[in-house]
Motif scaffolding. Structure first.
Motif, short mmCIF file in Angstrom:
data_model
loop_
_atom_site.label_atom_id
_atom_site.label_comp_id
_atom_site.label_asym_id
_atom_site.label_seq_id
_atom_site.Cartn_x
_atom_site.Cartn_y
_atom_site.Cartn_z
N ASP A 101 -56.28 77.47 -19.73
CA ASP A 101 -55.18 76.57 -20.07
C ASP A 101 -53.84 77.11 -19.59
N ALA A 102 -53.69 78.43 -19.65
CA ALA A 102 -52.44 79.03 -19.17
C ALA A 102 -52.33 78.94 -17.65
N ALA A 103 -53.45 79.12 -16.96
CA ALA A 103 -53.44 79.10 -15.50
C ALA A 103 -53.36 77.68 -14.94
N PHE A 104 -53.93 76.72 -15.68
CA PHE A 104 -53.99 75.33 -15.21
C PHE A 104 -53.52 74.39 -16.33
N PRO A 105 -52.21 74.41 -16.61
CA PRO A 105 -51.71 73.60 -17.73
C PRO A 105 -51.94 72.11 -17.55
N GLN A 106 -52.12 71.64 -16.31
CA GLN A 106 -52.43 70.22 -16.09
C GLN A 106 -53.88 69.89 -16.41
N GLY A 107 -54.68 70.92 -16.62
CA GLY A 107 -56.09 70.71 -16.88
C GLY A 107 -56.89 70.68 -15.60
#
Length: 371
Positions: A102-108
């Motif tokens: 979630d931190a690396a890919f906040p857009q999902g």
């Protein structure tokens, strides 16, 4: 009474003709709709989900490998950063835990893969899947990952499928889902589901086509011996009958001492090549299976970390299976990526008999020749 003539503008016929032409070219088929990365990304991000306590090995490894080969960024994700036990054999180290993803890919993620899991009701998994769906991810269940996904409510009102053996049970447990038979995979908008374990290959190729185009999907299909990755499938041809039950009981009760089958792996190994032999070897009900390597950690072709079960001297009585391209001494060497499933089943038949080979194949919903 005279029939009345209805005047239909020529533009109507032109429009219909254009629609038909587009359909004939494949532009309007739902399976061929292109999957593009979210804004700001160069590659499609695929989260391949695992439960640390147990995740089906082929359900997990095949989409990870195929979609990576299609140019996607596949990420092995689990609730915790600890090793993941693959079922019925193997271990991997996840790339990220849920919080790290979630931190690396906040857009999902663009796509989330949901394999079968030992505990389909795990609340951490359910909550994370719902959060990813809310961010617009395409949710894809493999085999009884359908039960995991259905438990979130994300399949309510949708068409879906899963392993043939669990069809009636799924209908009882998830009445809001429109469960389908006789399909290798079902596409219902941004919800996709596949049949039994071996359907991980055609559904992954379908996704690869949507990510990278038909030509790349055909290259991958040829490499792994798949001539057709359409949804066509006869799940009614599979079943656990009296013969399969007799084989299972005989192997369970009389199959002692248990055979130990080790699949040899080394850095750069294909995830797909590992998946099927390891899965097949562990499903005879008279053998265990594991990974053999020179070191505890092995990095696959696309960057996944496998954890070897054996790294030293070969245990007494163990059988060694070597993958295509590995010429070291072995009890079985699989010929090519295109034939290794058939090669592995043939070796199991030679070692344990035709009934056991058939029983193994049926568990994976893999086509077998008639007796």
């Amino acid at each position: 009474m005279r029939a009345q003539t209805i005047a239909i503008p020529f533009a109507f016929f032109l429009l219909i003709g254009l629609m038909i032409a587009a359909t004939a070219a494949g532009a309007a088929t739902p399976d061929a709709a292109r999957i593009d990365p979210k804004p700001g990304r160069e590659r499609v991000v695929v989260a391949v989900t695992a439960l640390n306590e147990g995740t089906e090995v082929t359900d997990f490894l095949v989409p990870y490998g195929i979609l990576s080969e299609a140019g996607a960024e596949a990420v092995a994700v689990a609730p915790e950063a600890a090793p993941v036990s693959l079922w019925p054999a193997g271990q991997i180290r996840p790339d990220r835990d849920f919080a790290g993803f979630d931190a690396a890919f906040p857009q999902g993620a663009d796509i989330v893969i949901v394999p079968a899991m030992i505990d389909p009701e795990d609340e951490a998994v359910r909550g994370w899947l719902k959060a990813q769906a809310a961010k617009g991810a395409i949710m894809v269940s493999i085999c009884e990952g359908a039960r995991v996904l259905a438990g979130t409510g994300l399949l309510d009102g949708r068409r879906a499928t899963g392993h043939f053996y669990e069809h009636d049970s799924r209908e009882d447990d998830f009445e809001a889902v429109r469960w389908q038979r006789n399909a290798r995979y079902v596409v219902d908008g941004d919800r996709i589901s596949s049949a039994g374990v071996s359907a991980s290959l055609p559904v992954s190729l379908m996704l690869a086509e949507r990510i990278a185009g038909r030509a790349r999907a055909e290259e991958l299909a040829a490499r792994y011996g798949v001539s057709d990755w359409s949804a066509a499938h006869d799940s009614d041809a599979f079943g656990i009958g009296a013969g399969e039950m007799a084989t299972a009981l005989k192997n369970l009760i009389l199959g002692w001492p248990r055979s130990n089958i080790l699949v040899a792996v080394e850095d750069g190994v294909s995830e797909v090549d590992v998946a099927f032999p390891l899965d097949f070897a562990a499903r005879s009900w008279r053998s265990s299976a594991g990974l053999l390597a020179s070191a505890r950690e092995v990095t696959t072709r696309n960057g996944l970390t496998l954890l070897a079960d054996e790294t030293g001297a070969l245990p007494d009585g163990a059988y060694v299976v070597r993958l295509p391209g590995d010429d070291d001494a072995a009890d079985a060497t699989l010929g090519s990526s295109a034939t290794l499933r058939e090669d592995m089943l043939a070796w199991i038949e030679t070692r344990f008999g035709g009934g056991t080979a058939r029983f193994v194949a049926i568990q994976l919903e893999y086509p077998v020749r008639a007796d």
